[in-house]
Design a protein around this motif. Structure first.
Motif, PDB file in Angstrom:
ATOM      1  N   SER A 145       0.819  -1.203  -0.244  1.00  0.00           N
ATOM      2  CA  SER A 145       0.039   0.182   0.144  1.00  0.00           C
ATOM      3  C   SER A 145       0.846   1.367  -0.099  1.00  0.00           C
ATOM      4  O   SER A 145       0.592   2.333  -0.632  1.00  0.00           O
ATOM      5  CB  SER A 145      -1.008  -0.108   1.239  1.00  0.00           C
ATOM      6  OG  SER A 145      -1.600  -1.134   1.028  1.00  0.00           O
ATOM      7  N   VAL A 148      -1.141   4.194  -1.424  1.00  0.00           N
ATOM      8  CA  VAL A 148      -2.514   4.101  -0.698  1.00  0.00           C
ATOM      9  C   VAL A 148      -2.177   4.279   1.039  1.00  0.00           C
ATOM     10  O   VAL A 148      -3.023   4.915   1.453  1.00  0.00           O
ATOM     11  CB  VAL A 148      -3.192   2.708  -0.858  1.00  0.00           C
ATOM     12  CG1 VAL A 148      -4.364   2.526  -0.065  1.00  0.00           C
ATOM     13  CG2 VAL A 148      -3.553   2.361  -2.410  1.00  0.00           C
ATOM     14  N   ALA A 150      -7.937  -1.950  -2.427  1.00  0.00           N
ATOM     15  CA  ALA A 150      -8.423  -0.615  -1.777  1.00  0.00           C
ATOM     16  C   ALA A 150      -8.668   0.566  -2.906  1.00  0.00           C
ATOM     17  O   ALA A 150     -10.057   0.955  -3.010  1.00  0.00           O
ATOM     18  CB  ALA A 150      -7.294   0.133  -0.838  1.00  0.00           C
ATOM     19  N   PRO A 151      -7.837   0.978  -3.822  1.00  0.00           N
ATOM     20  CA  PRO A 151      -8.209   1.781  -4.846  1.00  0.00           C
ATOM     21  C   PRO A 151      -9.450   1.105  -5.805  1.00  0.00           C
ATOM     22  O   PRO A 151     -10.246   2.020  -6.212  1.00  0.00           O
ATOM     23  CB  PRO A 151      -6.965   2.123  -5.679  1.00  0.00           C
ATOM     24  CG  PRO A 151      -6.226   1.007  -5.251  1.00  0.00           C
ATOM     25  CD  PRO A 151      -6.364   0.376  -3.993  1.00  0.00           C
TER      26      PRO A 151
END
Length: 367
Positions: free
Chosen positions: A120, A125, A220-221
């Motif tokens: 991440s 992120v 996550a994205p």
């Protein structure tokens, strides 16, 4: 309202207590199936088909009105998620489990949040601020956790709990089954370098954690573009299952590899329904309520559940290396999650202060 919120949080915490037991049982049941000689690819294909048959209808009916339109970019992202999180992740785990034991398999799993943090940070992120002690704690905890994983690879040590002869016999049983071409190529190649089968097995388990960490980091994205999480998981399972089927055509030895006994059918069914579909559902639902930090903390209970179950049902020996390495992993995990939690708290307070100051300084602009 507060009482209802507290009730939901209590249920989420209960779900997170159940999840390590589900995966602890999965490690033990799967180890028994591997000891009987079930092909790792066949096991993964059947498991994914069962999980997909549960997730796909659920996603279709539950998220029918919420799914964004599919684009080529989304399809490529789903393929990448299936490659990392389903295909490589599961195959490396099963190869690692075959050549180690359920205790080692569970002891490496707490490293997943740390690898998730690393990937991440690489893709932007997760942010790291070395000027704040929270950022230093996150990096330091990551180093401790990775050190524990490496310790488990290169140091086994004496037996602390259990009988070493029983553990050796279990490893021999797992290797005496019909050879799996999918794992034999990897094992033979690394054995030529100097690693024995046990060390290669632990390395595969760490590779499994890395693949899962990359899978979560990419998710996550992706969830911002495609917020229907059950559908996203169903698409990932679809591509992962297709990859498993394609590879299994070339890497299995005919119909004999696809013939399962009663215990193997039970293990595949348990893995597909409980470990894949239900386990992911509980984790996702709990993350929405408690946040990923609390979920990661509960994940550290998994080694203890698996160790207890493997000692009871398999008689697996517990080595000093697994205790020391597992301790490093769990300590590193707590440091990383604590730093992430404090960092989010500080960011939320800063946002609140800025918002309040803007309201006080410019109360008429909003009007």
């Amino acid at each position: 309202m507060a009482a209802g919120s507290g009730s939901i949080m209590w249920k989420a915490q209960l779900a997170l207590l159940v999840t390590p037991l589900i995966y602890g049982c999965y490690h033990v049941v799967t180890k028994v199936a591997l000891n009987h000689g079930v092909n790792q690819l066949v096991f993964s294909v059947l498991r994914d088909l069962i999980a997909l048959s549960v997730l796909a209808p659920l996603a279709y009916f539950h998220e029918k009105q919420m799914r964004p339109p599919i684009t080529k970019s989304l399809l490529m992202s789903f393929f990448l998620l299936g490659l990392l999180g389903i295909f490589a992740n599961q195959l490396l785990f099963l190869i690692g489990l075959k050549y180690t034991n359920a205790t080692y398999a569970a002891a490496t799993q707490p490293a997943i949040p740390v690898f998730t943090f690393l990937f991440s940070a690489i893709i932007g992120v997760e942010k790291v601020n070395f000027l704040r002690y929270e950022g230093v704690a996150k990096v330091g905890g990551t180093i401790i956790c990775v050190s524990g994983a490496l310790l488990m690879v290169f140091y086994r040590g004496p037996v602390v709990i259990g009988n070493e002869e029983d553990n050796v016999s279990q490893t021999e049983i797992g290797s005496e089954g019909q050879p799996d071409s999918s794992s034999r190529l990897l094992i033979d190649g690394l054995k030529d370098i100097v690693f024995d089968e046990f060390s290669v097995g632990v390395m595969c388990l760490i590779g499994n954690c890395m693949c899962m960490g990359a899978y979560l980091a990419i998710q996550a994205p992706m969830l911002r573009k495609y917020p229907t999480n059950i559908s996203l998981t169903a698409y990932s399972y679809f591509f992962g299952t297709v990859l498993m089927l394609i590879v299994s055509v070339f890497m299995t030895n005919g119909i004999s590899d696809w013939t399962l006994t009663g215990s193997e059918i039970l293990a595949v069914t348990y893995s597909g329904i409980l470990a894949s579909a239900l386990g992911y559902g509980l984790i996702t639902w709990s993350t929405k309520i408690l946040g990923p930090t609390m979920v990661a903390l509960y994940n550290s209970l998994q080694p203890f559940c698996s160790t207890a179950l493997s000692l009871i049902f398999l008689g697996s020996a517990v080595y000093l290396g697994s205790i020391l390495g597992g301790t490093f992993i769990i300590v590193g995990l707590y440091i990383v999650t604590w730093g992430s939690y404090r960092e989010r708290q500080a960011d939320a307070n800063n946002v609140g202060v800025i918002h309040n100051e803007s309201c006080v300084l410019d109360p008429l602009i909003q009007k």
